[in-house]
Structures are given as structure tokens and as C-alpha cells.
Design an enzyme around this catalytic site. Structure first.
Site, short mmCIF file in Angstrom:
data_model
loop_
_atom_site.label_atom_id
_atom_site.label_comp_id
_atom_site.label_asym_id
_atom_site.label_seq_id
_atom_site.Cartn_x
_atom_site.Cartn_y
_atom_site.Cartn_z
N GLU A 327 -27.91 -29.60 3.55
CA GLU A 327 -29.06 -30.48 3.68
C GLU A 327 -29.39 -31.09 2.32
OE1 GLU A 327 -31.90 -28.86 7.26
OE2 GLU A 327 -32.30 -28.09 5.25
N CYS A 328 -29.47 -32.40 2.25
CA CYS A 328 -29.89 -33.13 1.05
C CYS A 328 -29.07 -32.68 -0.17
CB CYS A 328 -31.39 -32.97 0.83
SG CYS A 328 -32.08 -34.23 -0.28
N GLY A 329 -29.66 -31.90 -1.08
CA GLY A 329 -28.90 -31.44 -2.23
C GLY A 329 -27.67 -30.65 -1.84
N THR A 427 -26.48 -33.56 6.09
CA THR A 427 -27.51 -34.56 6.33
C THR A 427 -28.36 -34.70 5.08
OG1 THR A 427 -29.16 -32.97 7.14
CG2 THR A 427 -27.66 -33.93 8.77
#
Length: 436
Positions: A327-329, A427
Site C-alpha cells: 500500500e502506497c509506500g 495500490t
């Protein structure tokens, strides 16, 4: 029945978090059991709440969660003496289009639960106008009840007197006024407050905030304004499927942005979470059947992540046979490369072709509704996932097959579709809930 309050403000940066922590610790020092919540998609503040109260705090979000989920989450406050919900942004700030049970505004939670609002007002650069702002917030929405106001950063006794008189004339209670006090300023970075776990002196800072607020705020009057809340039995719990039975979870200063309610839901469903630290060059546990990399600050540790060969090779070996999700990072670390703020490119895990840059900064912020085109851990194709995106990194390349069709809260399609390749998925949004 617990005394219940919402701590809110006209805008961000006014002092909501500091006041919430100070009140929680001050009442705890009086022997009261305090439970905190965070309204909105913030994965940093709940850790500060836990440090102040000794009890885990979770997020409640009217855009992403239905009323049953919110009722389930806040029911943990039923055995507390005081319940505090810290708002996000301004009291009525949310998105333009309604989500599951609201727009994500703090006012939605206050009205839904019937909890009175304590406003933090910063009258810097004004005097009587502060009363007009408070009165406007009080009268804007009939279902939201204002308990009173705490003034923050007053310039002088004369300044305080002018503001107090105007608020009294408007019929608004003033619980106290706080002069500027640098010793209780919480350090910040680009995604918000520096995390509680990174601050060795956080306990002392919260203690000082509690002492300072107790000196300038009538704590008894604040409690007297609180609602007497009786938790209602939730018709349902969290609609969250764990991504696997045994989850290898990256967890350190670079990978820490995960909503507490998600971890609790995974455990409640029978999953076992096995933490590991990429920064300590640890690989995911070989006995796990899924690996999850949360968001965090990999852009601040990109060189170390790139140098940690055991972590990267272990992650690649894991992904040969089992799903890995970021997720993200975490998504950025699964990619091919990450350029840091100095323009230096670092090799990442290479499980996806994603290339990102923190040198080319642009803020991405907002709710996300994703419909999966392919499976990801815990969710099947066609699932509608609600989440939130907040980062400053720019996509340089995203060559893999999109994971989902993603829209913002207005229904507009966005380019951050996520990616999939082999057993790896990622994502840019942080998952909050799945539509029922």
C-alpha cells in the site's frame, strides 16, 4: 455511561491533537478511564491517542464505513469514563459527494453519535471575529451540538478578554484560553506529525501538555458539557477479510501506516500477524502465506532499503510462490526504483515495474473507490474497496497490468490504478473498508 465529546476546529493546524492528548492525559491522571477515536482517514494520530490513554484508538469514517461498522468500533468505549473523538480538518469539511454514511466530515460522527463538540479556536490576527466564526459553526447544522470553546494561542490577557466577551455575548461557553507554549509543539513532516513511536520523549511532552491545559482550562466544565452516551449494540462487525491466515507484516519506521481497525479485524477473523523489519534487513517469515507492506516513509529510507539485500532477496523469493501486497509506500518498494528528495535513484524490490520519484513532488490526497479487475490478498475481482490516498510521490512509470479501476470521491477516474504482476499487487490508496 461514558461522558462523550468531539474535539474539532474551524480548520487544520489549530491544535486539535494537542488538546485531545492533553485532556486525555489530564483526566487519566485524575483516575478516569479515557477512550479516544479519530474521525477520518488518519493513521498517525491513533498512536498518539494510545500513548496518552493506554488504550488502543481506532478510526471512524463516515465516507468509507456504514453506521453498523462505526457503532461496532465505538462500542469499545462503553467501559470508559470519558470518550474523546478527535476530528480532522474543519468541523464540516468532507467531500462533495456522500459516501456510505456521510461525506467524511467530523460533523457526521458528532451528529450520528450525538456527541457534543468542543471547538478549538485560534484567534490569532482577530478578536471578536472569532465569536462570529464559532457562532456560525454552532448554527450551521441543526443536528450538531456545540458544547463550548477552548481558545488557543491567545496573544495577551487583553486579547483574551476581547474574544471572551464576544463569545459570552453570543451565548458560547469558553472553557479556557491557552497562551502560546512552544514546549508542547508536536514535530511535523510532509505527511503530518512525526510518528509517536519515533519520539522518545512523547510521554513527557504529553504530560507537559496535560499540565499546561489543566492550568488554563476548566476541566470540570468541559466534562460537564459532555454527552452521556450509551453504546448501542452493533448489528454487524467489520466487513474485513484478512489477506491470509498467517500474515508477514512489514513494520518499522518506514512501514507503519496501517489502520488499527484493519489489524484488529484480521486478528478477530483468526489470522496471525508476524511482523518483520525491512530496515533491519529482515525477510518475511517463510511460514507465512501472504506478505503485506503498509505505507510509511520509504522515501526517507530509500538508500537503506536498497542496500538491505537480505530483505529484498527474501521478499522476491517469497513472491515466487505466495502473494505480496503493498500500500502506497509499500507499493513503491515493490516497484523497480524510487528516486529520493535529492534526486538519487534507488533500486527497489523489482516485483513490479513501478518507478516513483519523491524529487518531483506533487500532493495526491483524497478518498478512493476501487473496483478490482483482478484478485488481491483478501479480495476477489469485482470487489469494491474504499480507501484513502495521501502522498507526494510522482509516478514515473507504471507499466504493469492495472489492478483496479479507481475513482475519487466525485466519481472521476484517476491514474493511480495500482498494479499487478505475478503474485505481486499494489495500490496507492490505504484500504479502509469493503462495500458490503
Amino acid at each position: 455511561m461514558p461522558a462523550s465529546l468531539v474535539i474539532s476546529a474551524p480548520a487544520s493546524g489549530v491544535g486539535k491533537t494537542t488538546l485531545t492528548l492533553a485532556l486525555a492525559r489530564a483526566w487519566r491522571k485524575r483516575g478516569l478511564n479515557v477512550q479516544c477515536f479519530k474521525s477520518g482517514p488518519d493513521y498517525i494520530d491513533p498512536a498518539f491517542h494510545a500513548a496518552a490513554t493506554g488504550r488502543a484508538s481506532v478510526n471512524v469514517d463516515s465516507w468509507a464505513m456504514d453506521r453498523g461498522t462505526i457503532a461496532h468500533l465505538v462500542s469499545r468505549g462503553g467501559n470508559a469514563d470519558v470518550v474523546l473523538a478527535e476530528g480532522s480538518m474543519g468541523l464540516f469539511d468532507g467531500v462533495a459527494a456522500r459516501g456510505v454514511s456521510g461525506t467524511g466530515a467530523t460533523a457526521d460522527i458528532a451528529e450520528m453519535l450525538g456527541w457534543p463538540v468542543v471547538l478549538v479556536i485560534d484567534p490569532s490576527g482577530q478578536a471578536q471575529t472569532a465569536a462570529a466564526i464559532a457562532a456560525g459553526l454552532r448554527d450551521y447544522r441543526a443536528g450538531v451540538r456545540l458544547g463550548g470553546v477552548v481558545l488557543n494561542r491567545v496573544a495577551s490577557p487583553r486579547h483574551e478578554d476581547l474574544v471572551r466577551r464576544a463569545l459570552n455575548e453570543a451565548g458560547i461557553k469558553v472553557f479556557g484560553a491557552l497562551p502560546r507554549h512552544a514546549e508542547i509543539s508536536l514535530p511535523k513532516r510532509h505527511l503530518g506529525l512525526v510518528q509517536a513511536e519515533e519520539q522518545a520523549e512523547i510521554g513527557k511532552l504529553i504530560d507537559e501538555a496535560a499540565r499546561f491545559v489543566a492550568e488554563h482550562v476548566d476541566l470540570d466544565a468541559v466534562l460537564h458539557s459532555a454527552g452521556q452516551w450509551s453504546p448501542q449494540a452493533a448489528a454487524n462487525g467489520l466487513n474485513v477479510t484478512p489477506p491470509g491466515q498467517r500474515i508477514a507484516l512489514a513494520r518499522d519506521a518506514a512501514f507503519s501506516f496501517v489502520y488499527p481497525h484493519m489489524l484488529e479485524a484480521w486478528r478477530a477473523a483468526g489470522a496471525e500477524i508476524v511482523p518483520f523489519s525491512p530496515l533491519a534487513d529482515e525477510a518475511p517469515d517463510a511460514s507465512a502465506n501472504v506478505c503485506w507492506l503498509p505505507g510509511g516513509y520509504p522515501e526517507l529510507h530509500a538508500g537503506k532499503i536498497a542496500a538491505n539485500a537480505r530483505f529484498r532477496s527474501g521478499l522476491r523469493a517469497f513472491a515466487e510462490t505466495r502473494p505480496v501486497h503493498g500500500e502506497c509506500g509499500g507499493y513503491m518498494v515493490l516497484g523497480a526504483g524510487l528516486t529520493d528528495a535529492d534526486g538519487i535513484s534507488h533500486e527497489m524490490a523489482g516485483l513490479l515495474g513501478l518507478e516513483t520519484s519523491f524529487a518531483k513532488r506533487r500532493m495526491h490526497l483524497g478518498y478512493r473507490l476501487a473496483e478490482l479487475a483482478a484478485p488481491m490478498p483478501g479480495h476477489q475481482p469485482g470487489a469494491r474497496l474504499r480507501g484513502h490516498e495521501f502522498h507526494y510521490s510522482t509516478i514515473l512509470a507504471q507499466p504493469d497490468t492495472p489492478l483496479a479501476v479507481v475513482h475519487d470521491a466525485t466519481g472521476a477516474a484517476i491514474a493511480e490504478t495500482g498494479s499487478r504482476r505475478g503474485h505481486a499487487t499494489g495500490t496507492f490508496f490505504h484500504l479502509i473498508a469493503e462495500d458490503r
